[in-house]
Each structure stands twice: as structure tokens, then as C-alpha cells.
Enzyme design. Sequence first.
Site, mmCIF file in Angstrom:
data_model
loop_
_atom_site.group_PDB
_atom_site.id
_atom_site.type_symbol
_atom_site.label_atom_id
_atom_site.label_comp_id
_atom_site.label_asym_id
_atom_site.label_seq_id
_atom_site.Cartn_x
_atom_site.Cartn_y
_atom_site.Cartn_z
ATOM 1 N N HIS A 119 0.889 5.125 1.149
ATOM 2 C CA HIS A 119 0.239 6.164 1.944
ATOM 3 C C HIS A 119 0.338 7.454 1.137
ATOM 4 O O HIS A 119 1.444 7.854 0.737
ATOM 5 C CB HIS A 119 0.966 6.371 3.269
ATOM 6 C CG HIS A 119 0.940 5.192 4.188
ATOM 7 N ND1 HIS A 119 0.078 5.087 5.253
ATOM 8 C CD2 HIS A 119 1.689 4.052 4.213
ATOM 9 C CE1 HIS A 119 0.298 3.944 5.895
ATOM 10 N NE2 HIS A 119 1.271 3.305 5.284
ATOM 11 N N HIS A 167 0.844 -1.200 0.000
ATOM 12 C CA HIS A 167 0.000 0.000 0.000
ATOM 13 C C HIS A 167 0.870 1.237 0.000
ATOM 14 O O HIS A 167 1.936 1.260 0.601
ATOM 15 C CB HIS A 167 -0.963 0.017 1.189
ATOM 16 C CG HIS A 167 -0.315 -0.247 2.516
ATOM 17 N ND1 HIS A 167 0.076 -1.504 2.921
ATOM 18 C CD2 HIS A 167 0.021 0.600 3.534
ATOM 19 C CE1 HIS A 167 0.597 -1.428 4.131
ATOM 20 N NE2 HIS A 167 0.594 -0.164 4.519
HETATM 21 P P1 AMP Z 1 1.387 0.276 7.456
HETATM 22 O O1 AMP Z 1 1.781 0.545 8.867
HETATM 23 O O2 AMP Z 1 2.277 0.942 6.448
HETATM 24 O O3 AMP Z 1 1.198 -1.199 7.186
HETATM 25 O O4 AMP Z 1 -0.018 0.970 7.260
HETATM 26 C C1 AMP Z 1 -1.224 0.342 7.511
HETATM 27 C C2 AMP Z 1 -2.262 1.425 7.577
HETATM 28 O O5 AMP Z 1 -3.535 0.830 7.455
HETATM 29 C C3 AMP Z 1 -2.260 2.221 8.873
HETATM 30 O O6 AMP Z 1 -2.017 3.605 8.584
HETATM 31 C C4 AMP Z 1 -3.659 1.984 9.440
HETATM 32 O O7 AMP Z 1 -4.185 3.119 10.066
HETATM 33 C C5 AMP Z 1 -4.431 1.606 8.195
HETATM 34 N N1 AMP Z 1 -5.617 0.800 8.427
HETATM 35 C C6 AMP Z 1 -5.691 -0.354 9.144
HETATM 36 N N2 AMP Z 1 -6.949 -0.830 9.120
HETATM 37 C C7 AMP Z 1 -7.675 0.029 8.356
HETATM 38 C C8 AMP Z 1 -9.054 0.091 7.963
HETATM 39 N N3 AMP Z 1 -9.943 -0.838 8.333
HETATM 40 N N4 AMP Z 1 -9.457 1.123 7.177
HETATM 41 C C9 AMP Z 1 -8.562 2.053 6.785
HETATM 42 N N5 AMP Z 1 -7.262 2.058 7.132
HETATM 43 C C10 AMP Z 1 -6.824 1.066 7.911
#
Ligand code: AMP
Length: 141
Positions: free
Chosen positions: A129, A127
Amino acid sequence: MENLIIDDDTGKWDLIWLAGVRDDQPATIFDKIVAGEIPCSKVLETEDVYAFKDINPCAPTHVLVIPKKRDGLDKIRSASQEHVEILGKLLLAAGEIVRDKNLGFKDGGRIVINDGPDGGQEVPHLHMHVLGGRSLTWPPG
Ligand code: AMP
């Protein structure tokens, strides 16, 4: 993963490194979002790409851009030649999102890919950001 070279006369597999390797990892929370099993605030959807607002925003505007099919892309380190097209599409989507002032972006933003434990990655589904809505500081923590 091993280097698979399969020739079954269909030409489908070609001699592409890792072509045909299936992603047998468990579904992630992002797979469930794409499937509609977990609600989200969707920002953009194409044939291959899905984008939605981060549930725990780190900036006034924080959008996640993901490939709909993980297809081995649990992290950017896992990417290979077979992912070139989807990686391009993800970047184009990120650029389109940053242009969208209705989402709260002002004059640009920041695109971040966390990779593995050192990068702070929590969800094993590639993903990006996309952050903005204010002037962001550098370097990150
Ligand atoms: P990472 O730490 O780079 O793996 O980022 C994962 C991101 O996913 C974090 O910023 C979380 O806040 C986000 N996240 C986790 N669950 C959800 C959800 N159900 N809807 C939207 N964002 C999410």
C-alpha cells in the site's frame, strides 16, 4: 512447501532454495486486474510490476503495487531468496510513485505491507500500500 533441489543438467534450477516451485494457488482478484479481466485505475506498469489505485482509499492518495506474477508471493512471509529481485523492483516502483506529485503525493508518504490475519491482509497476493496526500498519523491502529 518442501525444500526442492533439482539438478537436471540444464543449470536452470541451480541449487536455489525453492527454485522451481510452482504457484498452484487460485488466481486472486489482483491476478484478474493484471489480466485486464477486472478494470482498475492503472498508475504504473513495468515488465514485472503493476500499480493501481486502491478502490477503497485510506488516504487522499492510495496506490497498490503488486508483482504481476504472484509466483508464491501470497504474502511477505512467503518470500525467499528467489524473490529478492522482484522485491527490490516493487520497492523501487513504490519510491517512484511517492515522487509523483501528479498522483496527489506531497512530501513523502507511507508504504505498508499487511501480512496475514494479524496484519489485516485480505488479498493473498503480495501488495504494497502506498499512501499519502496528507500527513499520516503514527502508530497505526
Ligand atoms: P489488504 O487488506 O492488505 O489485503 O489490502 C487489499 C486492498 O485491496 C484493500 O485496500 C482493498 O480496498 C483493495 N482492493 C480490493 N479489490 C480491489 C479492486 N478491484 N481494485 C482496487 N483495489 C482493490
